[in-house]
Design a protein around this motif. Structure first.
Motif, PDB file in Angstrom:
ATOM      1  N   GLY A 195       4.889 -18.231   3.172  1.00  0.00           N
ATOM      2  CA  GLY A 195       4.717 -18.036   4.575  1.00  0.00           C
ATOM      3  C   GLY A 195       6.041 -17.641   4.922  1.00  0.00           C
ATOM      4  O   GLY A 195       6.189 -17.137   6.043  1.00  0.00           O
ATOM      5  N   ARG A 196       6.249 -16.417   4.133  1.00  0.00           N
ATOM      6  CA  ARG A 196       7.292 -15.332   4.585  1.00  0.00           C
ATOM      7  C   ARG A 196       6.701 -14.099   4.665  1.00  0.00           C
ATOM      8  O   ARG A 196       6.113 -13.520   4.432  1.00  0.00           O
ATOM      9  N   TYR A 197       7.247 -14.057   6.326  1.00  0.00           N
ATOM     10  CA  TYR A 197       7.106 -12.616   6.910  1.00  0.00           C
ATOM     11  C   TYR A 197       7.275 -11.595   6.401  1.00  0.00           C
ATOM     12  O   TYR A 197       6.363 -10.944   6.090  1.00  0.00           O
ATOM     13  N   TRP A 198       7.885 -11.541   5.669  1.00  0.00           N
ATOM     14  CA  TRP A 198       8.166  -9.821   4.806  1.00  0.00           C
ATOM     15  C   TRP A 198       6.995  -9.964   3.804  1.00  0.00           C
ATOM     16  O   TRP A 198       7.279  -9.185   3.487  1.00  0.00           O
ATOM     17  N   LEU A 199       6.650 -10.638   3.253  1.00  0.00           N
ATOM     18  CA  LEU A 199       5.486 -10.409   2.042  1.00  0.00           C
ATOM     19  C   LEU A 199       4.313 -10.465   2.561  1.00  0.00           C
ATOM     20  O   LEU A 199       3.505  -9.628   2.834  1.00  0.00           O
ATOM     21  N   ARG A 200       4.165 -11.453   3.924  1.00  0.00           N
ATOM     22  CA  ARG A 200       2.688 -10.801   4.634  1.00  0.00           C
ATOM     23  C   ARG A 200       3.133  -9.688   4.921  1.00  0.00           C
ATOM     24  O   ARG A 200       1.775  -7.925   4.819  1.00  0.00           O
ATOM     25  N   PHE A 201       4.286  -8.658   5.711  1.00  0.00           N
ATOM     26  CA  PHE A 201       4.149  -7.800   5.813  1.00  0.00           C
ATOM     27  C   PHE A 201       3.866  -6.465   4.902  1.00  0.00           C
ATOM     28  O   PHE A 201       2.834  -5.572   4.839  1.00  0.00           O
ATOM     29  N   ILE A 202       4.589  -6.736   3.492  1.00  0.00           N
ATOM     30  CA  ILE A 202       4.206  -5.740   2.066  1.00  0.00           C
ATOM     31  C   ILE A 202       3.135  -6.022   2.295  1.00  0.00           C
ATOM     32  O   ILE A 202       2.084  -5.417   1.990  1.00  0.00           O
ATOM     33  N   ALA A 203       2.516  -6.575   1.811  1.00  0.00           N
ATOM     34  CA  ALA A 203       0.660  -7.419   2.000  1.00  0.00           C
ATOM     35  C   ALA A 203      -0.209  -6.896   2.324  1.00  0.00           C
ATOM     36  O   ALA A 203      -1.033  -6.198   1.853  1.00  0.00           O
ATOM     37  N   PHE A 204       0.274  -6.614   3.712  1.00  0.00           N
ATOM     38  CA  PHE A 204      -0.535  -6.340   4.445  1.00  0.00           C
ATOM     39  C   PHE A 204      -0.434  -4.769   4.353  1.00  0.00           C
ATOM     40  O   PHE A 204      -1.986  -3.713   3.902  1.00  0.00           O
ATOM     41  N   PHE A 205       0.064  -3.802   4.064  1.00  0.00           N
ATOM     42  CA  PHE A 205       0.320  -3.007   4.192  1.00  0.00           C
ATOM     43  C   PHE A 205      -0.742  -2.193   2.245  1.00  0.00           C
ATOM     44  O   PHE A 205      -1.344  -0.951   2.837  1.00  0.00           O
ATOM     45  N   ILE A 206      -0.515  -3.397   1.479  1.00  0.00           N
ATOM     46  CA  ILE A 206      -1.413  -2.416   0.352  1.00  0.00           C
ATOM     47  C   ILE A 206      -2.237  -2.713   0.458  1.00  0.00           C
ATOM     48  O   ILE A 206      -3.233  -2.176  -0.007  1.00  0.00           O
ATOM     49  N   GLY A 207      -3.087  -3.595   0.813  1.00  0.00           N
ATOM     50  CA  GLY A 207      -3.822  -3.928   1.159  1.00  0.00           C
ATOM     51  C   GLY A 207      -5.181  -3.212   2.066  1.00  0.00           C
ATOM     52  O   GLY A 207      -6.221  -3.437   1.494  1.00  0.00           O
ATOM     53  N   VAL A 208      -4.238  -3.052   3.215  1.00  0.00           N
ATOM     54  CA  VAL A 208      -4.781  -2.467   4.525  1.00  0.00           C
ATOM     55  C   VAL A 208      -4.451  -0.728   4.544  1.00  0.00           C
ATOM     56  O   VAL A 208      -5.947   0.047   4.907  1.00  0.00           O
ATOM     57  N   LEU A 209      -3.781  -0.470   3.830  1.00  0.00           N
ATOM     58  CA  LEU A 209      -3.292   1.010   4.337  1.00  0.00           C
ATOM     59  C   LEU A 209      -4.432   1.384   3.924  1.00  0.00           C
ATOM     60  O   LEU A 209      -5.015   3.154   4.333  1.00  0.00           O
ATOM     61  N   ALA A 210      -4.708   1.343   2.562  1.00  0.00           N
ATOM     62  CA  ALA A 210      -5.964   2.438   1.975  1.00  0.00           C
ATOM     63  C   ALA A 210      -7.869   2.310   2.033  1.00  0.00           C
ATOM     64  O   ALA A 210      -8.151   3.370   1.713  1.00  0.00           O
ATOM     65  N   MET A 211      -7.360   1.642   3.390  1.00  0.00           N
ATOM     66  CA  MET A 211      -8.783   1.825   3.624  1.00  0.00           C
ATOM     67  C   MET A 211      -9.933   2.939   4.333  1.00  0.00           C
ATOM     68  O   MET A 211     -10.388   2.796   4.480  1.00  0.00           O
ATOM     69  N   PRO A 212      -9.015   3.125   5.287  1.00  0.00           N
ATOM     70  CA  PRO A 212      -9.585   4.653   5.541  1.00  0.00           C
ATOM     71  C   PRO A 212      -9.842   5.571   4.445  1.00  0.00           C
ATOM     72  O   PRO A 212     -10.551   6.055   5.034  1.00  0.00           O
TER      73      PRO A 212
END
Length: 298
Positions: A195-212
């Protein structure tokens, strides 16, 4: 008809089957490069969704105290397993049968999920539980995008107008509809275990930025391996042309999805439409052939 619960819809695996005998390699007529941009999904999803199921098997003990969420996770795992099997069928029975061998690239993708995102964190001294929670956060981020893309494919009439193969469109729309249907599960699991926002923020960029980059690299591989294209390399203008024709989601769409997920008050139930997903599942040839009801849970 009962009111649809946008936050907690019924989640039922549908054991669908697809026949690829009549689907051409370039299933969007006269658009081989656009076809392969979308075909990258078939490269990524079998390994990715098997990885989801593997991680969630480890997650189940963490949600046993919430009966509803535990039941939804089980349904989510069932749907993801069928998704992996169905997209694997495209690789094995549609691409390979027509001379395009995706296995060298899919082997690398399997390696990435098993080694880089496997049970042992590649960074030393990270506790196992913390690494599991971080991977749960990555799954929540990816599931946000799969739901957004699911809604996009449900509404992508330009693909029909371009003459896209109906069996492939049914696969993509059936899958997209189920992604919309279970879109809240991964986020609710993350909120339950962390439930921690900061961890959700970091996980988002690691998990999604590589998509393109992954989409472009996958399209490059498919175009090179395609026996009909003889090594054609997709160009940025090919992507832009596909976007202008409505055959592929735009960068603006992807950025808007990112901004929605990164809001502090975000919840997936406020995005997409369960009713729209169920409307498609009611008419999906594969879902109807498998004998599933038009309105599960109503």
């Amino acid at each position: 008809m009962s009111e649809i619960d946008e936050r907690h819809p019924a989640i039922t695996p549908r054991r669908v089957r697809f026949d690829w005998a009549d689907t051409p390699l370039h299933w969007i007529p006269d658009e081989p490069v656009a076809t392969h941009f979308i075909n990258v999904l078939h490269l990524l999803l079998p390994a990715g969704e098997r990885w989801f199921v593997h991680v969630y098997k480890q997650t189940l003990p963490l949600v046993e105290d919430d009966e509803r969420l535990y039941r939804e996770v089980k349904g989510f795992m069932g749907q993801e397993a069928v998704h992996a099997y169905s997209h694997q069928g495209v690789l094995d029975r549609q691409m390979l049968a027509q001379g395009l061998d995706p296995r060298p690239l899919t082997a690398r993708i399997e390696w990435m999920f098993k080694r880089i995102l496997g049970d042992r964190c590649p960074v030393p001294f990270v506790p196992r539980r913390r690494w599991l929670v971080f991977r749960i956060g990555i799954i929540a981020a990816i599931e946000h995008y799969t739901a957004a893309l699911g809604q996009w494919i449900l509404d992508a009439r330009a693909l029909d107008d371009a003459g896209a193969d109906p069996t492939m469109m049914d696969l993509l729309r059936w899958h997209g509809a189920e992604e919309v249907e279970h879109r809240s599960v991964a986020f609710d699991v993350y909120q339950h275990v962390a439930g921690r926002y900061w961890l959700r923020f970091i996980a988002f960029f690691i998990g999604v930025l590589a998509m393109p980059l992954m989409v472009y690299a996958g399209a490059v591989y498919l175009c090179r391996a395609d026996p009909a294209l003889k090594g054609v390399r997709p160009r940025i203008r090919d992507y832009r042309r596909a976007v202008r024709r409505g055959l592929f989601p735009s960068n603006r769409f992807m950025v808007a999805a990112a901004r929605a997920y990164l809001r502090r008050d975000y919840h997936p139930s406020a995005e997409c439409s369960t009713r729209r997903a169920l409307d498609y599942l009611a008419v999906s040839p594969a879902a109807r052939a498998a004998g599933y009801p038009a309105r599960p849970g109503t």
